[in-house]
Design a protein around this motif. Structure first.
Motif, PDB file in Angstrom:
ATOM      1  N   SER A   1       0.832  -1.204   0.000  1.00 12.28           N
ATOM      2  CA  SER A   1       0.000   0.000   0.000  1.00 12.28           C
ATOM      3  C   SER A   1       0.863   1.249   0.000  1.00 12.28           C
ATOM      4  O   SER A   1       0.562   2.236  -0.678  1.00 12.28           O
ATOM      5  CB  SER A   1      -0.911   0.004   1.218  1.00 12.28           C
ATOM      6  OG  SER A   1      -1.756  -1.114   1.214  1.00 12.28           O
TER       7      SER A   1
ATOM      8  N   GLN B   1      -7.083   0.649  -0.579  1.00  7.44           N
ATOM      9  CA  GLN B   1      -7.415  -0.661  -0.041  1.00  7.44           C
ATOM     10  C   GLN B   1      -8.798  -0.667   0.610  1.00  7.44           C
ATOM     11  O   GLN B   1      -9.591  -1.565   0.411  1.00  7.44           O
ATOM     12  CB  GLN B   1      -6.344  -1.029   1.001  1.00  7.44           C
ATOM     13  CG  GLN B   1      -6.524  -2.368   1.647  1.00  7.44           C
ATOM     14  CD  GLN B   1      -5.229  -2.842   2.305  1.00  7.44           C
ATOM     15  OE1 GLN B   1      -4.207  -2.183   2.233  1.00  7.44           O
ATOM     16  NE2 GLN B   1      -5.278  -3.988   2.939  1.00  7.44           N
TER      17      GLN B   1
ATOM     18  N   ASP C   1      -5.488  -1.366  -4.968  1.00  8.75           N
ATOM     19  CA  ASP C   1      -4.955  -1.979  -3.750  1.00  8.75           C
ATOM     20  C   ASP C   1      -5.961  -2.999  -3.225  1.00  8.75           C
ATOM     21  O   ASP C   1      -7.025  -2.627  -2.735  1.00  8.75           O
ATOM     22  CB  ASP C   1      -4.678  -0.885  -2.707  1.00  8.75           C
ATOM     23  CG  ASP C   1      -3.709  -1.356  -1.638  1.00  8.75           C
ATOM     24  OD1 ASP C   1      -3.407  -2.563  -1.620  1.00  8.75           O
ATOM     25  OD2 ASP C   1      -3.272  -0.526  -0.824  1.00  8.75           O
ATOM     26  N   GLU C   2      -5.642  -4.251  -3.351  1.00  6.68           N
ATOM     27  CA  GLU C   2      -6.480  -5.363  -2.895  1.00  6.68           C
ATOM     28  C   GLU C   2      -7.946  -5.217  -3.307  1.00  6.68           C
ATOM     29  O   GLU C   2      -8.826  -5.152  -2.464  1.00  6.68           O
ATOM     30  CB  GLU C   2      -6.371  -5.505  -1.382  1.00  6.68           C
ATOM     31  CG  GLU C   2      -4.929  -5.662  -0.962  1.00  6.68           C
ATOM     32  CD  GLU C   2      -4.788  -6.330   0.393  1.00  6.68           C
ATOM     33  OE1 GLU C   2      -5.768  -6.909   0.867  1.00  6.68           O
ATOM     34  OE2 GLU C   2      -3.677  -6.276   0.933  1.00  6.68           O
TER      35      GLU C   2
END
Ligand SMILES: Nc1ncnc2c1ncn2[C@@H]1O[C@H](COP(=O)(O)OP(=O)(O)OP(=O)(O)O)[C@@H](O)[C@H]1O
Ligand SMILES: [Mg+2]
Lengths: 264, 252, 314
Positions: free
Chosen positions: B61, B101, B178-179
């Motif tokens: 991140s 995220q 992010d994810e």
């Protein structure tokens, strides 16, 4: 970005750190009060007060200049006092003709201005010393012992607990806004000022809602663990002999500073 | 009377022989002193779809937040031929879209529409183009009917998709996700995979979902403790059991 | 800077002791009243809520937006807190915020904290809630307009009172500090108004249950409308009067004994109350402060009584 960096407490094993937080609160207020009572231009007394401060810094194992380095937070406010320099009472020192207005600084005004600055600067330093040597929960507890209303101290305790969580949240919202604050050459970037303020208001609303719903969950979690209305602490805070002694001996010191100030 | 603006197409980066994104020896420490990135170097070529994997706390991140200048570490970072600098930031943010995220960090406006429109509005695009872009972006994430909904009370999977739409509406050249698949149910995950496959942008996607990596990304980068420890074809890296194990990953 | 002191957080040293004490008394009585009110009307559940809301105000004050040339607009939140949580809870929340800002971050002083709380927490609650309560049941457009106007006015009133306090303390010249403070806050107040309205509109869209008319009416009696209008009128009347002819206001202040001749000495205040035996010493200053504070306390008790009556007899 974590705001934890702003918690000013510095752990040391010093006499000042060990001092009962009640005593520290009383002494801090006493010191600030003493500064407020000193007449303008009592430089000797101000110097004595500063020495006391330096000595306290040393006693807290912080190094002589510790609070000094952090004491400039109040300085922008000094602008508010600048007009005091031109106070009509007193003898004029010069005449500054600015075309549309003539400013006349007076000796009285200059003394007044610097006295305000010094008072403020000394007081801020003592307040910094207080939070540097006392953990905030202990401070809240001290106020409880000093008969501050429970409701208020409990609110403040919750505020402190969630301060960091929610400021982090605020920072993340601002970061999200920043990440999409793009611009293209040839286009006017950033919208109108009104729009930007409105977006900020909506972010405040967003933050409010998250906070509000979080407080609901907190309350339920607290009930689940037997909350009855106020927060208990383990630290008993009993006044030791040394605490009483410090309190007792500080009074003549502050009185001495007053004497120096008034009967110079 | 809508004002005619020059087409935004002219800001497409030149076709890169080499790299659309270049990072060289990037180092970064958080204010509390924790070193999160150590000598990170990597390149993305135009059209690349790259997975970024690594254990929790590896620095994924953190690295992604550098790619449009939210965080600024030491080292060289260029997007196309633009170095990251204060003057270039607005343009870089138009070129690089970062999806955080946690979708709650991404969404700050009352309605879904407002949030998806924020980027184009901030870029000063004409009104009709904004409407069109918002509609397109919501369509792409299959949330076309959600424009007037309040983002605050959406489900996790819905929020994640809206978060992607907020960036798609800016039509960036590079997508940083992010994810994106964390917390999605199988159907939503499948929809996400299809979406990512269809998007033409260059993308860098961090994930713990190695099945998705195998299916979607020809190239993967492994990070651990702030370093890039491997960078190569997914097919090769995913069969290297000792490498995966050394960095807390499991063979899919 | 993150915690850059706003022009309304007065540090220690800038107000003299008498003014500081007077406003401490005023603040303590209002906060005391607020505590007994909230304890009665709201359950213990309210305490965590107020704590988290205080943290919210604190965090919301960090939200900024670029204005121009590197400066940024900020949010104070006193009016919004009172509108959403009710005036009493709003006052407690703002008190907690200002206390923590002063204690933990030295944003605002300790001896002058009473004045800071009064300016930014109590005055803003009276104006903010009072005017908002007046249109509690009205249509959305009108309500939000009034809310914005109230937020703007609350900011202006806080700036006005700060300027007056600085002047009465002999820290600033009235003819300079007043236009300066009001001028700066005309803009800050507009930002405050926009943010307040946008936040209210947002809350209303997402959680209309938090802002309905009954809830607003239940959180503070009709007395607040009167108080809000009265204080607003006072602020609106004083500002132009004081900026237009500062001499007039100075004469009034001098007659009341707040100012010695020449407008400015910190320790000659309330000379009428100075006891000859004590002379001009610290003691007489303290004494003068106590007398001034007592007078004010009496006024506030009366005000509190009438507020309570108005509240129960609606
Ligand atoms: N704001 C911060 N301040 C200090 N340290 C931080 C901060 N944010 C992250 N870190 C630390 O930096 C390191 C890298 O964090 P990062 O969030 O980049 O990891 P990640 O690879 O994204 O992990 P995950 O898979 O859990 O999302 C971690 O050790 C983390 O504790
Ligand atoms: Mg991560």
């Amino acid at each position: 970005m974590h705001i934890h960096a702003f918690d000013q407490f510095r752990a040391h094993a010093s006499a000042l750190h060990r001092l009962d937080p009640r005593v520290k609160v009383l002494l801090t207020v006493g010191y600030i009060l003493s500064n407020a009572l000193l007449p303008d231009g009592s430089w000797l007394a101000f110097a004595a007060a500063w020495l006391l401060l330096l000595w306290s810094n040393e006693r807290a194992h912080l190094g002589l200049g510790y609070t000094f380095k952090r004491s400039f937070v109040a300085f922008p406010f000094a602008i508010a006092a600048i007009s005091a320099i031109f106070s009509p009472s007193g003898n004029s020192l010069a005449e500054w003709n600015l075309g549309f207005v003539t400013l006349v600084p007076t000796d009285f005004g200059v003394v007044r201005f610097f006295s305000i600055l010094v008072r403020s600067w000394l007081s801020v330093q003592m307040a910094i010393l207080l939070v540097t040597t006392t953990q905030f929960p202990d401070l809240i507890h001290a106020f409880e012992h000093l008969k501050a209303p429970r409701t208020l101290t409990t609110i403040i305790a919750f505020l402190y607990r969630y301060l960091f969580v929610l400021t982090d949240e605020a920072y993340r919202l601002m970061r999200a806004r920043e990440a999409r604050s793009a611009g293209l050459p040839g286009f006017k970037r950033g919208g109108s000022l009104f729009w930007r303020a409105k977006i900020t208001g909506e972010m405040a609303g967003q933050l409010f809602l998250r906070s509000y719903e979080r407080s609901d969950r907190i309350y339920n979690a607290m009930l689940a663990r037997g909350y009855t209305g106020h927060i208990r602490t383990l630290n008993p805070h009993t006044m030791q002999h040394s605490d009483w002694l410090t309190l007792f001996f500080s009074i003549p010191v502050l009185l001495l500073i007053q004497l120096i100030g008034w009967y110079r | 009377m809508p004002v005619k603006h020059p087409s935004t197409q002219q800001f497409i980066l030149p076709d890169c022989e080499g790299d659309i994104l270049k990072i060289e020896k990037l180092n970064f420490a958080y204010p509390d002193g924790h070193i999160a990135l150590r000598d990170v170097s990597l390149n993305l070529c135009s059209g690349d779809k790259v997975a970024l994997v690594g254990p929790n706390g590896a620095g994924k991140s953190t690295l992604m937040l550098h790619l449009n200048g939210i965080l600024r570490g030491e080292g060289d970072l260029t997007i196309g031929n633009l170095p990251i600098s204060d003057e270039q930031l607005p343009l870089i943010r138009a070129l690089v879209g970062v999806v955080f995220q946690n979708p709650d960090d991404q969404l700050f406006s009352p309605t879904v529409f407002d949030d998806v429109a924020f980027g184009p509005l901030h870029m000063g695009l004409p009104e009709d183009e904004i409407y069109q872009r918002v509609a397109q972006a919501l369509d792409a994430v299959q949330m076309a009917d959600f424009g007037e909904r309040l983002s605050h009370h959406l489900s996790m999977g819905q929020k994640k998709r809206i978060a992607i739409a907020t960036v798609l509406s800016m039509q960036p050249q590079i997508l940083i996700l992010d994810e994106p698949s964390a917390g999605l149910d199988p159907r939503a995950r499948r929809a996400l995979i299809n979406l990512l496959r269809e998007l033409p942008q260059t993308m860098l996607v961090s994930t713990h979902d190695l099945h998705m990596v195998r299916e979607l990304f020809p190239r993967m980068i492994i990070m651990d403790e702030g370093r890039v420890v491997a960078d190569g074809p997914t097919g090769k890296l995913l069969v290297d059991a000792t490498l995966l194990e050394a960095h807390g990953l499991e063979m899919p | 800077m993150l915690l850059s002191p706003t022009p309304l957080h007065i540090p220690d040293g800038f107000l003299n002791l008498v003014i500081s004490l007077i406003f401490w008394v005023a603040t303590i009585s209002m906060v005391g009243l607020a505590i007994s009110k909230t304890n009665k009307t709201l359950g213990e559940k309210q305490i965590p809520l107020m704590g988290v809301m205080a943290a919210f105000i604190f965090a919301a004050q960090m939200l900024n937006f670029p204005v121009a040339g590197g400066t940024s607009g900020h949010f104070l939140g006193g009016a919004l807190a009172a509108m959403v949580l009710g005036p009493w809870a709003g006052i407690l929340v703002m008190t907690a915020v200002i206390a923590v800002q002063g204690l933990l971050f030295q944003d605002g002083g300790l001896l002058v904290m009473g004045a800071n709380i009064f300016n930014m927490g109590i005055l803003t609650a009276v104006i903010g809630f009072g005017l908002y309560r007046m249109v509690g049941g009205a249509k959305k457009g009108l309500r939000l307009t009034i809310a914005g106007a109230a937020a703007w006015l609350a900011t202006m009133a806080a700036a006005l009172l700060t300027a007056l306090q600085l002047w009465l303390s002999g820290t600033s010249r009235l003819e300079i500090v007043l236009p300066a403070m009001l001028g700066v806050h005309i803009l800050i107040g507009i930002g405050e108004a926009v943010i307040t309205v946008a936040a209210l509109a947002f809350i209303e869209r997402t959680r209309p249950d938090l802002l309905n008319a009954e809830k607003t009416a239940a959180s503070g009696g009709r007395g607040w409308i009167m108080a809000g209008i009265l204080v607003s009128l006072l602020a609106v009347l004083i500002s132009p009067l004081a900026s237009g002819s500062p001499d007039g206001l100075e004469r009034v202040a001098a007659d009341l004994g707040f100012l010695g001749d020449g407008q400015a000495s910190s320790y000659q205040i309330l000379p009428d109350y100075t006891i000859p035996l004590l002379g001009e010493t610290a003691l007489s200053t303290i004494f003068a402060g106590i007398v001034g504070a007592l007078i004010l306390m009496g006024l506030l008790v009366l005000l509190g009584r009438s507020l309570r009556k108005a509240g129960s007899g609606k």
